[in-house]
Write a protein that holds these residues in place. Structure first.
Motif, PDB file in Angstrom:
ATOM      1  N   UNK C  59       0.812  -1.222   0.000  1.00 39.33           N
ATOM      2  CA  UNK C  59       0.000   0.000   0.000  1.00 39.33           C
ATOM      3  C   UNK C  59       0.844   1.269   0.000  1.00 39.33           C
ATOM      4  N   UNK C  60       2.166   1.093  -0.158  1.00 39.66           N
ATOM      5  CA  UNK C  60       3.054   2.252  -0.098  1.00 39.66           C
ATOM      6  C   UNK C  60       3.600   2.621  -1.473  1.00 39.66           C
ATOM      7  N   UNK C  61       2.815   2.346  -2.505  1.00 37.74           N
ATOM      8  CA  UNK C  61       3.258   2.611  -3.875  1.00 37.74           C
ATOM      9  C   UNK C  61       3.842   4.005  -4.091  1.00 37.74           C
ATOM     10  N   UNK C  62       3.113   5.050  -3.659  1.00 39.97           N
ATOM     11  CA  UNK C  62       3.647   6.403  -3.892  1.00 39.97           C
ATOM     12  C   UNK C  62       4.993   6.636  -3.187  1.00 39.97           C
ATOM     13  N   UNK C  63       5.191   5.998  -2.057  1.00 41.11           N
ATOM     14  CA  UNK C  63       6.465   6.166  -1.361  1.00 41.11           C
ATOM     15  C   UNK C  63       7.566   5.345  -2.043  1.00 41.11           C
ATOM     16  N   UNK C  64       7.176   4.206  -2.599  1.00 37.25           N
ATOM     17  CA  UNK C  64       8.161   3.397  -3.332  1.00 37.25           C
ATOM     18  C   UNK C  64       8.699   4.194  -4.516  1.00 37.25           C
ATOM     19  N   UNK C  65       7.808   4.974  -5.128  1.00 35.14           N
ATOM     20  CA  UNK C  65       8.228   5.799  -6.260  1.00 35.14           C
ATOM     21  C   UNK C  65       9.272   6.818  -5.799  1.00 35.14           C
TER      22      UNK C  65
END
Lengths: 518, 356, 377
Positions: C59-65
């Motif tokens: 659920x941390x896709x934007x942070x992975x980016x």
């Protein structure tokens, strides 16, 4: 009562509070007036009898702020006539006073029957605290709510938390073991601290830990640990099988409360060793062992002192911080044992003690006390009407989200209530209320002062201070208020300017630092 | 209690509704009225924190959603319901006249709002006070013969009569416990003869009057035994003259005969409604399992806040539950006597209506 | 008030409740993770993999980016000696840098005192939310605490401009510091004066703000927006703070669903915040610290995880040296501390890196001692 009006001026801070300078006979003697400059200001001097009355009013105001949420001047006068100890007894026996007319309230607040959302419950509790004729019952519920914490953020069912408050209302002044037994069986608590997830052979120690750390013994007393990690585990084992019914899902008709059930098949029947005692303990026996401990007596006594008498250091510091008044704590601890752990008995000792009576304005008001106290003063929301939800929200904005404390450890209290944000909320809220001349309580203050024909700024300010609860301002602050009151020149009772002047004085009084104290 | 009563039972048919702040469903509903054909209008009061849930829902008795109107809006800020024309704050009652126009009382605004059958706002009466044709906390509405509107003027403890254009026609009642006196009266209904029944809420009784306010009879007293009442909120009368009372604090519906003798009662038999099942199917399938293992699911049957009762021309009895956001529907069962020339139900010749 | 040179700004997002580090930075390469987490686990195929050993919660896709852009440092195994499993106490330790005694001064309170010793700017630090976190508290340090940025001021209800001006005049005299009163009253007086000064300035921030970024309606999203508004208004604010409310990360039960929502909201808020700052070309002097008071137990309890130790922290910003820092605590049975991850990195080392390498100040008096730094920025 004999009231003597003299015209007097000068720096008479000696007599501003009450006539300590003499009896009417003294005033009549020519020698008395030798060193007094008489100018055009009017000023009440009080006879000795009135002075006592004002002191009694001030003491009663103190009692009602602490054992309740504050009272109007008229109520204080009535209670003074009844007597201090009689008032304490009345407060300690709430069933003697009528409860709210719930039928009328539910007819208007149609959502109060199922009370689903947190906000509905907050509105309900707010209304209840403003209008209750059993103020100590509500204050004690608030007391336990801040210690034996359950939060809606996890339960997500406001009514379930409300039912816990009903339990505090019922048991809050009974014995400590009764309260803990009620708590251990309270469905909101069982869920909040996961005891329903604690099973024979697979304990969840959340409830066991908080029961000891936060609800009964505390992390330590006089720098000693009160329990070990093993005691936590053993307590958790003893409470296995204490669970709640599977809930009915919220859809489609809304939530139903869960009930407490004991599941003997999930209860750990093996022997436990808890706080040095060994046996096949169940939860109630754990509570009995807890309540015997000196640290439990200390825990209850310090919490009562901190809530009802004077702000202590924050709770986690108690392990290393001696009580502010060790004698008072000792007295309360003794009553704890003497009365069989009875909270009502401890409160009776507390309220009738000198240490209580002398602890005026030694507590920073909680947001609830600010809002409810102000509302009781201005006598708004004494019957069902719109606007209750926004009113309840002000308590939240001041930092106390009722029925939803930030953690299981409750709110940081005392000075910790105050920061620049919450102070602004407090000041603005109270000033808005007292500035509303249309509110019955404000009207009462204005007409009372009007009827006393007080026109000089000092008299106005002093009388206003008495009317809002016998507050005592720093000389500097009082001076500022007097100056402000006198700014517009003399005002005539009965005029719009007169009401306006009183209202402005009231607004500034509740904006002072002093009003933040109970 | 009279000894000669006939055996009347209520047969549960179904539940209508679910808890919603908009769309199919209701939120803290307080009143309903049957419209033309199978339509019904349900008034949701919601609560101050969620003014968006205040509205009137139009649907059918088969739970087909038609639409909603007078929906509260939140654009004035949190918790602030609007008092604009057509909006609702504390609605209490609804009545539909012979033209199909919808009248809704609001006790916070001291207002009667009028809409056409599609919910279009037509106008309002707003006369706060205690004089003739003024009111305080209107809480019950019912149309009588000739589209005369009877209003329970609760704050003034009386009933007022109006022509459909709002012209004051008369009033009766004052505060008290005697015949023809009231204490915070609530719901009202008019029977086929034009007689008027008032739920005399805080006197825990029902009073019956002629259309011009002559006291005819009363029944009920405070209590929870059969026939006793605890804050009755509403009353309805069927074609046989039997009287249905929403016994609000006792969480039940009671049935009385035309003389006020107790016949029977129900505490509710609610089941999953059509909309309710759809809610679980659509996005909350895990709740089917939760229901399957829930303990105490039988509580779902029980009334919670039975605040209004309505009987339609078809004999269906609707009980509105404020705390469950649904309506339970019942039918009356009773022994029938079929006289000469009448035939049994379901046979040629129509339904007999004879009664012992 | 527009600042001409770009002073470094620190934004802090506190995740209250004790975030489950193991399900946030998931050690998917370690079978012991799955052994210990029979129920409350992130399946390997869902992990947003950073390398063969660890990866982020799905659920941390934007942070992975942000991580992939090299602007996010993940500090693993953060904690302090003798971990405390009480929220209140552990958070206090993080706030005060006082693991052994009950501290009253916050590390950021002390930082503010260093930044603005003469209290020239009442908006040197701004907190969003109700109640001031102890991290920001220090005697005599003004911190504006804002519940609602749009309506912020003192005695706002007094009608009439002259009347309000008069009342504010009296108010300011009543609240000016006087001698010989109690500590609590002095504190109130100072707080009142700070509020008075800060209010009028702050109220202008939303007016001057416009952006194409739409934040989520959750509390963290809205407060991150307020932080952006104040930063962009150029009041010279150096420290901005907010908290995920209600101890929401305290996932004793029902963790998988709750944790997913929490990280969805939090990642979006962080990503929106940086998008917003970049849109206004105002991101390069901002550093964001994300922390929590402790991690959770290694073994799950069937539906959640109980209080543990060995947490994690994130540092995000244009000048951050992205990557993994510190060693992931061992999941080996013998290396655990009472069933908890053993911390490898003292949180005060992170503070030291921030204070010295970002804020350009001496960290020792602020964090109470010398701690090994990370090359974070």
């Amino acid at each position: 009562m004999l009231r003597v009006i003299v015209r007097i001026s000068g720096s008479f801070s000696v007599i501003r509070r009450v006539g300590t300078i003499g009896t009417p006979r003294d005033l009549a003697s020519p020698g008395f007036w030798q060193n007094v400059n008489v100018e055009s200001h009017e000023k009440y001097l009080y006879t000795e009898g009135e002075r006592m009355a004002e002191q009694d009013i001030a003491l009663m105001a103190h009692l009602m702020r602490r054992a309740g949420f504050g009272s109007t001047y008229e109520e204080l006068e009535r209670r003074v006539s009844a007597g201090y100890e009689a008032t304490v007894d009345e407060l300690l026996n709430p069933e003697g006073q009528p409860d709210l007319d719930m039928d009328i309230l539910e007819r208007h607040f149609i959502d109060w029957r199922d009370m689903n959302a947190l906000e509905v419950n907050q509105a309900y509790w707010t209304y209840r605290m403003i209008n209750t004729q059993r103020p100590l019952q509500e204050k004690v519920a608030l007391f336990w709510h801040g210690i034996l914490c359950t939060g809606n953020s996890k339960c997500e069912h406001g009514r379930q938390v409300q039912l816990q408050l009903d339990m505090f209302r019922e048991l809050g002044m009974k014995t400590f073991p009764e309260i803990l037994r009620g708590l251990a069986r309270d469905p909101a608590m069982v869920f909040y601290l996961d005891n329903c997830m604690s099973h024979k052979g697979a304990i969840n120690e959340n409830w066991g830990r908080e029961l000891l750390e936060l609800f009964s013994l505390g992390v330590g007393m006089d720098d000693e640990a009160n329990y070990s990690e093993d005691d936590v585990k053993e307590a958790a084992r003893a409470f296995t099988g204490w669970t709640i019914t599977n809930p009915i899902p919220r859809y489609p008709y809304g939530r139903y409360e869960s009930n407490f059930i004991y599941n003997p098949y999930d209860h750990d029947e093996e022997e436990k060793t808890f706080l040095g005692e060994t046996g096949n303990f169940n939860g109630d026996e754990i509570i009995d062992i807890i309540c015997k401990q000196p640290s439990a007596a200390r825990f209850v006594a310090r919490h009562l002192y901190n809530f009802f008498v004077a702000d202590e250091a924050e709770v986690p510091a108690w392990q290393r911080t001696a009580p502010r008044d060790p004698e008072a704590i000792k007295l309360l601890e003794e009553e704890y044992y003497r009365s069989g752990y009875n909270i009502g008995a401890m409160l009776k000792v507390l309220f009738n003690s000198d240490f209580f009576k002398n602890a005026r304005f030694e507590k920073v008001k909680s947001p609830t006390e600010v809002v409810i106290g102000t509302m009781r003063l201005v006598r708004d929301f004494t019957e069902p009407k719109l606007g209750l939800h926004p009113l309840a929200n002000t308590i939240r904005y001041m930092g106390q989200d009722l029925m939803n404390p930030p953690t299981v450890e409750g709110w940081h209290t005392g000075k910790e209530w105050i920061d620049s944000g919450t102070l602004v909320e407090r000041i603005n809220f109270a000033a808005d209320q007292l500035g509303n001349i249309g509110l019955p309580g404000v009207k009462d203050i204005v007409s009372r002062i009007e009827s006393e024909q007080i026109t000089n700024p000092e008299g106005l300010v002093d009388r206003c201070l008495e009317m809002v609860g016998s507050y005592q301002l720093a000389d500097e602050t009082r001076g500022q208020l007097v100056e402000h009151a006198g700014k517009g020149g003399s005002v005539t009772p009965g005029t719009q300017e007169y009401s306006q002047c009183i209202s402005e004085v009231l607004q500034l009084i509740v904006a002072t630092q002093e009003y933040q104290f109970a | 209690m009279a000894t000669q009563t006939i055996s009347v039972t209520l047969q549960y048919e179904k539940s209508i509704g679910r808890a919603e702040f908009s769309g199919p469903g209701f939120r803290n509903p307080v009143a309903m009225a049957r419209g033309e054909d199978d339509t019904m209008y349900v008034v949701s009061r919601s609560y101050e924190y969620r003014p968006d849930g205040k509205r009137i829902t139009i649907c059918t008795t088969d739970e087909d959603y038609v639409g909603e109107f007078a929906r509260g809006v939140t654009d004035q800020g949190e918790g602030e319901a609007t008092s604009a024309d057509g909006a609702l704050i504390w609605p209490t009652a609804i009545a539909i006249n012979s033209e199909g126009n919808v009248y809704v009382a609001d006790e916070a605004l001291d207002r009667v709002s009028i809409y056409n059958q599609d919910g279009e706002f037509l106008g309002k009466w707003e006369k706060s006070g205690s004089g003739d044709g003024e009111w305080s906390k209107p809480s019950g509405l019912a149309f009588g013969q000739g589209d005369v509107l009877y209003m329970v003027d609760s704050g003034n403890n009386r009933v007022q009569k109006f022509a459909k254009d709002g012209q004051f026609l008369g009033q009766w009642g004052s505060k008290g416990t005697g015949d023809g006196e009231f204490n915070m009266p609530y719901g009202i209904t008019v029977d086929a003869n034009g007689d008027v029944y008032v739920a005399d809420w805080r006197n825990d009784r029902i009073q019956k009057f002629s259309s011009d306010g002559q006291f005819l009879m009363k029944f009920g007293s405070h209590g929870s035994d059969p026939g006793e009442l605890d804050r009755p909120t509403d009353v309805a009368v069927d074609g046989d003259g039997d009287i249905y009372v929403a016994d609000w604090n006792n969480e039940r519906l009671q049935v009385f005969d035309r003389d006020g003798n107790y016949l029977t009662h129900t505490e509710g038999e609610g089941t999953l409604s059509k909309w309710g099942a759809a809610k679980l199917d659509g996005g909350n399938p895990e709740m089917w399992h939760e229901r399957a293992v829930a303990q105490g699911l039988e509580r779902e049957k029980l009334f919670w806040g039975p605040i209004a009762v309505e009987v339609d021309d078809d004999g269906k009895i609707f009980v509105v539950e404020s705390a469950r956001s649904r309506i339970q529907v019942f039918r009356k069962q009773y022994p029938r006597y079929y006289g000469p020339g009448e035939s049994m139900p379901g046979t040629v010749g129509g339904v007999g209506s004879g009664r012992l | 008030m527009t600042s001409t040179k770009k002073d470094p700004v620190l934004v802090v997002l506190q995740l209250s409740g004790g975030n489950d580090a193991l399900n946030t930075v998931v050690p998917h390469g370690d079978p012991r993770y799955y052994d210990n987490r029979p129920n409350v686990r992130v399946p390997e195929d869902q992990v947003l993999k950073i390398d063969d050993n660890v990866g982020l919660n799905p659920n941390m896709g934007p942070m992975k980016k942000i991580y992939d852009e090299g602007k996010m440092a993940i500090i693993q195994g953060v904690g302090y000696p003798n971990p405390n499993r009480s929220h209140f106490r552990s958070m206090d330790i993080w706030h005060t840098c006082e693991p052994d005694t009950q501290g009253t001064e916050g590390w950021l309170g002390r930082t503010i005192k260093e930044i603005d010793p003469n209290k020239e700017n009442v908006l040197t630090a701004v907190n969003f939310g109700r109640g001031l976190p102890r991290a920001l508290a220090a005697p005599g340090v003004p911190v504006a605490s804002v519940g609602n940025l749009a309506t912020y001021g003192v005695l706002t209800g007094i009608e009439g401009e002259d009347q309000r001006a008069d009342a504010l005049d009296v108010f300011s005299r009543i609240y000016s510091p006087t001698l010989g009163r109690s500590m609590v009253v002095d504190y109130l007086s100072q707080t009142g004066m700070d509020a008075l000064k800060g209010a009028d300035i702050l109220s202008t921030a939303p007016e001057s703000y416009s952006s194409t970024v739409e934040y989520g309606s959750d509390v963290v999203g809205q407060y991150m927006k307020n932080i952006a508004q104040v930063h962009l208004a150029g009041f010279g604010t150096r420290i901005l703070y907010t908290t995920a409310p209600y101890n929401s990360f305290d996932t004793h039960a029902g963790e998988l669903a709750a944790h997913a929502k929490l990280w969805t909201d939090t990642s979006n808020a962080i990503s929106d915040f940086y998008d917003d700052l970049r849109e206004h070309n105002a991101s390069d002097n901002v550093l964001l610290l994300v922390f929590t008071e402790f991690g959770r137990r290694v073994h799950d309890n069937g539906s959640g995880t109980d209080h543990g130790s060995g947490g994690m922290a994130f540092l995000i910003g244009d000048h951050v040296n992205g990557g993994l820092y510190g060693e992931y605590p061992s999941l080996e049975e013998s290396k655990l501390l009472e069933g908890d991850l053993h911390f490898n990195n003292d949180f005060r080392g992170i503070y030291t890196s921030i204070i010295e390498d970002w804020m350009n100040m001496d960290a020792k008096p602020i964090v109470n001692g010398g701690f090994e730094k990370f090359a974070l920025v």
